[in-house]
Each structure stands twice: as C-alpha cells, then as structure tokens.
Design an enzyme around this catalytic site. Structure first.
Site, PDB file in Angstrom:
ATOM      1  CG  PHE A  34      -1.882   1.150   1.264  1.00 44.98           C
ATOM      2  CD1 PHE A  34      -3.142   1.033   0.694  1.00 44.98           C
ATOM      3  CD2 PHE A  34      -1.524   2.354   1.855  1.00 44.98           C
ATOM      4  CE1 PHE A  34      -4.034   2.102   0.713  1.00 44.98           C
ATOM      5  CE2 PHE A  34      -2.399   3.427   1.870  1.00 44.98           C
ATOM      6  CZ  PHE A  34      -3.660   3.303   1.298  1.00 44.98           C
ATOM      7  CD  GLU A 111     -28.937   2.745  14.590  1.00 48.10           C
ATOM      8  OE1 GLU A 111     -27.931   3.480  14.629  1.00 48.10           O
ATOM      9  OE2 GLU A 111     -30.015   3.098  14.093  1.00 48.10           O
ATOM     10  CE  LYS A 113     -26.624   8.080  23.628  1.00 48.83           C
ATOM     11  NZ  LYS A 113     -25.418   8.708  24.183  1.00 48.83           N
ATOM     12  CG  ASP A 115     -19.180   7.014  25.334  1.00 44.69           C
ATOM     13  OD1 ASP A 115     -19.633   8.141  25.063  1.00 44.69           O
ATOM     14  OD2 ASP A 115     -18.793   6.687  26.470  1.00 44.69           O
ATOM     15  CE1 TYR A 222     -26.234   9.388  14.811  1.00 48.59           C
ATOM     16  CE2 TYR A 222     -24.167   8.402  15.509  1.00 48.59           C
ATOM     17  CZ  TYR A 222     -25.028   9.476  15.478  1.00 48.59           C
ATOM     18  OH  TYR A 222     -24.682  10.631  16.110  1.00 48.59           O
ATOM     19  CE  LYS A 309     -26.990   7.989  28.161  1.00 49.61           C
ATOM     20  NZ  LYS A 309     -25.938   8.820  28.568  1.00 49.61           N
ATOM     21  CB  CYS A 403      12.559   6.024  45.822  1.00 48.39           C
ATOM     22  SG  CYS A 403      12.432   4.799  44.508  1.00 48.39           S
ATOM     23  CB  CYS A 406      16.644   3.530  45.064  1.00 49.93           C
ATOM     24  SG  CYS A 406      16.038   5.189  44.765  1.00 49.93           S
ATOM     25  CB  CYS A 421      12.571   8.170  42.469  1.00 52.81           C
ATOM     26  SG  CYS A 421      14.251   7.646  42.878  1.00 52.81           S
ATOM     27  CB  CYS A 427      16.116   4.647  40.972  1.00 51.90           C
ATOM     28  SG  CYS A 427      14.507   4.109  41.531  1.00 51.90           S
TER      29      CYS A 427
HETATM   30  P1  AMP Z   1     -26.659  12.455  24.267  1.00 49.11           P
HETATM   31  O1  AMP Z   1     -25.392  13.201  23.892  1.00 49.11           O
HETATM   32  O2  AMP Z   1     -26.501  11.594  25.467  1.00 49.11           O
HETATM   33  O3  AMP Z   1     -27.862  13.333  24.281  1.00 49.11           O
HETATM   34  O4  AMP Z   1     -26.888  11.411  23.099  1.00 49.11           O
HETATM   35  C1  AMP Z   1     -27.060  11.817  21.775  1.00 49.11           C
HETATM   36  C2  AMP Z   1     -25.850  11.435  21.001  1.00 49.11           C
HETATM   37  O5  AMP Z   1     -25.684  10.027  20.945  1.00 49.11           O
HETATM   38  C3  AMP Z   1     -25.951  11.814  19.574  1.00 49.11           C
HETATM   39  O6  AMP Z   1     -25.606  13.161  19.366  1.00 49.11           O
HETATM   40  C4  AMP Z   1     -24.944  10.909  18.925  1.00 49.11           C
HETATM   41  O7  AMP Z   1     -23.694  11.567  18.891  1.00 49.11           O
HETATM   42  C5  AMP Z   1     -24.795   9.754  19.888  1.00 49.11           C
HETATM   43  N1  AMP Z   1     -25.045   8.439  19.286  1.00 49.11           N
HETATM   44  C6  AMP Z   1     -24.215   7.381  19.415  1.00 49.11           C
HETATM   45  N2  AMP Z   1     -24.675   6.307  18.764  1.00 49.11           N
HETATM   46  C7  AMP Z   1     -25.832   6.682  18.169  1.00 49.11           C
HETATM   47  C8  AMP Z   1     -26.761   5.989  17.328  1.00 49.11           C
HETATM   48  N3  AMP Z   1     -26.605   4.704  17.001  1.00 49.11           N
HETATM   49  N4  AMP Z   1     -27.832   6.685  16.892  1.00 49.11           N
HETATM   50  C9  AMP Z   1     -28.010   7.993  17.240  1.00 49.11           C
HETATM   51  N5  AMP Z   1     -27.157   8.686  18.021  1.00 49.11           N
HETATM   52  C10 AMP Z   1     -26.074   8.046  18.490  1.00 49.11           C
HETATM   53 ZN    ZN Z   2      14.233   5.350  43.346  1.00 55.06          ZN
END
Ligand code: AMP
Ligand code: ZN
Length: 666
Positions: A34, A111, A113, A115, A222, A309, A403, A406, A421, A427
C-alpha cells in the site's frame, strides 16, 4: 497510460484498499505494498498539480494546519436523545408514540450507542465537502481537514448515492488504538490520556491534521439527513449507507415489540465488552421514516428515538494495600491492591490511584471498601469510598516520602501532580525501564531479548545500562535461569544486528524525556549527527520546527548529565549509528542553504508539511513569521492578508508553490 490516467487509476485502487482495510477490516494487500502505491501517487501528483483532487487518498496523511475552526450553522439541527433506564420507561414511550400515530403497528430499530464525538458529514456528488462537530446542536466547528485523515470516512462514495445529503455518526477511538496511544505516551514519558471518548473528541480540534492522521480514529455512521431519498426505514438507511462505502456497524436489529428491544439491550449489556470500542447504551429508533416524520421533535430530542443507558460499570470491593510503582522516568504511581472482583467481564485486582492529591481528595485508606469503575481506562479507577463500611481502626493514608525501590527522598516539582524519584542513575526500575525502552520494537528492536530478561541480566549484575548489552557474551548469559545455548546465541546476535538501526531510532532509544519517535526523527534530520545535537543549546533547539521549550530543555538536560555522555561515547565505539546514513543525506541538498522561508496558505500539489520538509531537506530554514531576514514567502491559496502586506513592506519576494518547486528540482 498517460499520467492523468495513471493518477486516476491509482486513486481508485488505493480507495478500494482503504475501504477493504478500514471499513471491512479485510485488507487484501500488505501495508508495505500500500505504501509503495501511495508514494507513487504522491510523486505523480506532485509532478502534475493540474490534476489536483480534494478527495485523493494522498490527502489522508494530513498536513494542513487550522488555526481557528470556522463556525458552521447546521442545515439540519443535531439533536440530543432522551434517556431511559428501564422496560417501563420504554413502554411509556411506546404509549406516547401510539397516541400520536394512532393505533398502527410500530417497529423499532435497535443500534448501539457509540461513545465518542458526534459529527455531521456533508456529501455532494459523492464527495465529502464538509465535516462539522455537533457543537451546541445548532452550530458546530468545521473540522473537515481533520476528518479527511480518518480512513474509514470515504472521500469518494460508490454506488447509487444521492447528489446531496448529510450523514451523521460518531468519531471513536478503538480500545486497542487508545491503549497503543497511551503506551506510546508512557514510553515518551508523558501522562497517559484518561479515556477514549475525550481523546477522540479532543483529536477533532487538533490544529495540525498530520497529528490527527496518526491517531487510530474511526467513524461509525447511523443516520442520514435530507429526506426524499426514497428510503422507507431506518434499517434501510443503515444498509444504504453501508453500500455507499460508510462504516456502519452490523449489530443493528429490527424489533417488533418492547420485549424484543429489552432482549437486545440485555444481550448487549453483557456482550458489549467483546466489541473493539466503547458503547454506553442502545439507541432505539422508530423504524418507519414516515412515522418518524409524523412524530417530529421536542425542543431537545426526536420523539421517535430513545437512548437506553447501560448501567454504569461499578462494583464495591475491599482495598487491602496501597503500593507505589516507580516508572522509567522516576514518576511514582500509587496503586490500590484490591480484593479480586469481577467487573465489566474481567477480574480486577488493582486500580490506579493517580497521585497523592487524588488519595487525599477521596480520603482513600487501606482497609476501606471502595467503589471501582471501569471506563475506557487501561486499569480501573476508584471513584469513592463507602464510609459506612470504614473499619474503626482505620488510619489516614500517609503518602510515601522516599522511593520504595531505592530509598531516595522523593521530589515534587511546582505544578506537577506526580512525585518523582530523582535517583536517575541508581534507582533499579528506572535503570531497567530505560533498558527496556531501549530494546523495544520501535527503538532498537533487539530480537531475542525481552523485558524479563533485562530484569534478570540486571539482577545478576551483568548489565547496569544499555551500553552494557553490547559487551555481553554468550558464556555470561548461558548459565542464567531459563537460558540455553540457543537463546543466549540469539540474544547476542540480536544485539549485534541492532548496530544497523538508523540514527533516528537510536536517538529515540536513548530515552530522552519527551523525545518520542517523531521528535527523534525531526532532531536527527535537523542535526544530522549526535555531536551536533549534543552541542546544541536550548535556544538553537527551539529554532527547529515543532521543537518547543519543554523538549529543548529535556534534551539539554539529558546531554548535560555526564553519565549519558559516557553512554553515548561507549555506544559509538561499539558501532551504533550516530549519524544519518549516506542515503538519508543524499536526499538532502544545499540548494536552499542560508535561505529562510515563510510558508502561508493552502497548497495544491503538495501538503504544507511536505513543503516544509522539502525546504529543510534542501538546507533551507522554515520560519513562522516574516522579518527582514526572510528570503521568500511561499504563498498558497487563502494566504493571510497581513502576511502579504508585511512581505511587501519589507520587500520580501513572494513566490508561488510552482516557483518554489522549480527551485528544488534536481
Ligand atoms: P446524548 O449526547 O446523550 O444526548 O446522546 C445523543 C448522542 O448520541 C448523539 O448526538 C450521537 O452523537 C450519539 N449516538 C451514538 N450512537 C448513536 C446511534 N446509534 N444513533 C443515534 N445517536 C447516536
Ligand atoms: Zn528510586
């Protein structure tokens, strides 16, 4: 094939490989192959700026710097989500929906959520034109240049995509990617990041997109905005987006009842720990898009969606003992040794206590029952003490003053949270830590030698520092525990082979604080050999592009330590590489010697970083501000007007990108 056809063919091919690798996780060529193709394309594009394409795979490496992110008003508002925590909450929601829609059969898409940080991507004619953060929901920041470096974000779509639409998703860091980033930070003597989510969202606002490109970010999509797309359901939206080349997780599922939704929730509450990234719940959406339209929005969130949640991952357990670890840089980390307990799918025995202030703030003591939480951190953390369970004979924790390894009195510098230290040369964990860093894969990569063997060799008195590795003999190693003739031979051969490792990696291996891989490369290139680097003052060092005070001081301090100077001189006599190779030097010329350049604006054929690299490779200097000493101002598109005026007033010649490239043509 003429050049244009070749460029187009290479772009298509690389795009497909990107897709296989980053979206499908199924690469069909090696990274090496690549890279070769990418380099070929870069070369062709540099020679033919007339075929510039903003969605070329070469732009993935970043290089553009954004000083101020422009504010963009969202065409479709980015809403938040309402939260629910129980089956009853979900049933209430379903009733509200039914009331509005009348008694129709409602289906749901479930789906996960993800993070991370939410993002809105705008595509026109199949090309990514804009990427904007959520901001306050009404307007966000334009982070397009940074988003372009994320390889799972397609720059060019495929299939039957509509002419214009917005698509929304989440920018995340995988747990593995996050852990790797932190290992590197720790190896460079930097504080690790706290969790993947904050790190992902912080990454979007980095000014230098080349740094964003180095982070293992991903984008999971999503939802699509821009109705009238002749799609009927959320589930279809996901499938369509996937077919256009987006990364859309496949765990989504259509559920007919809230009981089915609960099954999905319960399953993923447990199995989410098998996923490569973090999730904090399930998002339940009314599947039918006509229904969604009818339901509409409240002031804050869609009526047709609900987040469920997951319960926070928290357990209570007894803290038996607080111990203290000493790192390679001498930093002390307090560690809680816990009664083993199951948390988020793994047995937890230890938790980080961060530093003295943290212990004092939470009043954590030995014998306490503590609440432990696991987020994205590498090791879990203690969030609170259960004071009701504190034993009667409990005593306030007194942070160590010496420490543990040592016995040297610890120091704590102004403004730093960590104790250190200062016994740099004596050490034991600092000594072995430095040797372990020296032999690690990205440094000297010594085959046949691992971290434990380093400890063993040190304990047996065979090595005191990394230079000692080069005088080890097979006869010395063989009698050691778990060593045989073959393994001893491998070790000696591995050490011998490391003498060919190039200068920049040797420099990284020395273990100068804050000198990571990238900085080591920069310094190696700027100084070309170790003697020049060792002679450099802090003022001279900061004149090197991207070297700041903190790094400069650390370098000066390192070479100010006589024991380090001696180590380097010994390593030299053993034959390690302490200057750039002929080949590396050859790519460098003196064409621009004595000339200082200021680079401003956006360039077409070459990224800003590559342009700077060309200047430096050819002996020139890059400066960030115009003065009477500036030889040329290289001007790209959208150059700042103040730079232009200043250059004109001082009589500094302004040249175009093309004129510059002609100067360095060989
Ligand atoms: P909150 O920030 O707790 O109000 O949650 C809303 C946020 O969840 C949205 O702005 C998205 O960024 C996030 N999110 C993560 N996964 C999903 C999903 N599968 N569908 C919709 N929102 C999602
Ligand atoms: Zn030390």
């Amino acid at each position: 094939m003429n050049s244009k056809e070749k460029i187009i063919a290479l772009r298509d091919e690389l795009r497909e490989h990107n897709y296989n690798y980053y979206v499908l996780d199924q690469p069909i060529i090696s990274d090496y192959e690549f890279d070769i193709k990418l380099k070929e394309l870069q070369k062709l594009e540099a020679a033919h700026p007339e075929f510039y394409d903003a969605s070329s795979p070469t732009l993935r490496v970043g290089g553009q710097v954004t000083k101020n992110f422009e504010t963009i008003v969202h065409e479709h508002r980015m809403y938040s989500l309402d939260n629910s925590y129980s089956k009853e909450d979900l049933e209430d929601w379903e009733k509200r929906i039914q009331r509005i829609l009348g008694n129709v059969q409602v289906e749901f898409t479930c789906e996960l959520k993800y993070d991370g940080a939410s993002i809105s991507l705008t595509y026109e004619e199949g090309k990514l034109v804009k990427a904007v953060t959520r901001g306050d929901g009404f307007q966000g920041d334009d982070v397009t240049t940074n988003i372009k470096t994320i390889k799972s974000v397609p720059l060019q779509l495929k299939g039957d995509y509509p002419p214009k639409f917005d698509i929304r998703g989440e920018i995340i860091l995988t747990l593995e990617g996050f852990a790797k980033m932190n290992q590197e930070r720790i190896a460079n003597g930097e504080e690790p990041y706290m969790n993947p989510r904050n790190t992902a969202s912080g990454s979007l606002k980095l000014q230098d997109s080349a740094l964003v490109a180095q982070r293992p970010l991903e984008c999971l999509l999503y939802s699509i905005e821009g109705r009238g797309l002749s799609l009927n359901s959320q589930f279809e939206v996901l499938e369509k987006a996937r077919s256009w080349g987006f990364k859309v997780p496949t765990v989504a599922q259509v559920c007919k009842t809230t009981s089915e939704v609960m099954q999905f929730v319960e399953y993923w509450d447990v199995h989410r720990h098998d996923l490569p990234y973090e999730t904090d719940g399930v998002v339940v959406k009314v599947n039918n898009l006509r229904h969604q339209e009818e339901l509409g929005y409240t002031a804050k969130a869609p009526r047709w969606a609900m987040a469920y949640k997951f319960k926070a991952e928290q357990v209570a357990t007894v803290l038996h003992e607080i111990t203290y670890q000493v790192g390679r840089t001498g930093a002390i980390t307090p560690v809680a040794n816990l009664e083993p307990i199951l948390l988020a799918g793994t047995t937890v025995k230890r938790a980080s206590l961060h530093n003295a202030d943290q212990i004092a703030k939470l009043d954590i003591r030995e014998g306490d029952t503590v609440f432990v939480e696991k987020g994205g951190e590498i090791i879990p953390k203690i969030i609170a003490v259960d004071f009701a369970k504190r034993p009667g004979d409990s005593v306030l924790t007194k942070y160590i003053s010496h420490c543990p390894e040592c016995g040297t009195p610890l120091i704590r510098k102004e403004g730093e949270a960590q104790h250190f230290c200062p016994n740099y040369t004596g050490c034991p964990p600092q000594i072995t830590g430095r040797i372990q860093h020296f032999i690690s894969r990205k440094a000297m990569d010594i085959e046949g030698l691992g971290g434990e063997t380093v400890e063993l060799l040190y304990k047996e008195g065979l090595i005191q520092n990394y230079a000692d590795l080069y005088i080890l003999t097979k006869e010395q190693i063989m009698p050691l525990e778990r060593m045989a003739e073959k393994s001893a031979e491998n070790l000696v051969n591995g050490v011998e082979a490391s003498k060919a490792i190039p200068f920049e990696r040797v420099l990284f291996a020395l273990g100068i604080r804050y000198v990571g891989e990238t900085v080591a490369k920069k310094l190696a290139k700027a100084y070309k050999n170790i003697d020049a680097l060792m002679a450099a003052s802090a003022e001279e060092l900061v004149a090197v592009d991207e070297i700041g005070d903190r790094i400069a001081e650390s370098v000066v301090q390192f070479f100010g330590e006589p024991s380090n100077v001696e180590l380097v001189s010994r390593l030299k006599t053993y034959g390690l590489q302490f200057s750039l190779s002929e080949e590396q030097l050859e790519s460098q010329t003196d064409l621009l010697k004595g000339q200082t350049f200021v680079v401003s604006g956006v360039f077409e054929a070459i990224s800003r970083n590559d342009l700077k690299k060309l200047i430096e490779d050819n002996g020139g200097k890059v400066s960030s501000s115009i003065s009477s000493k500036t030889s040329f101002l290289v001007a790209g598109a959208n150059m700042g007007p103040s730079k232009k005026t200043k250059a004109e007033n001082l009589g500094v010649p302004i040249i175009s990108e093309q004129e510059f490239l002609e100067k360095v043509e060989k």
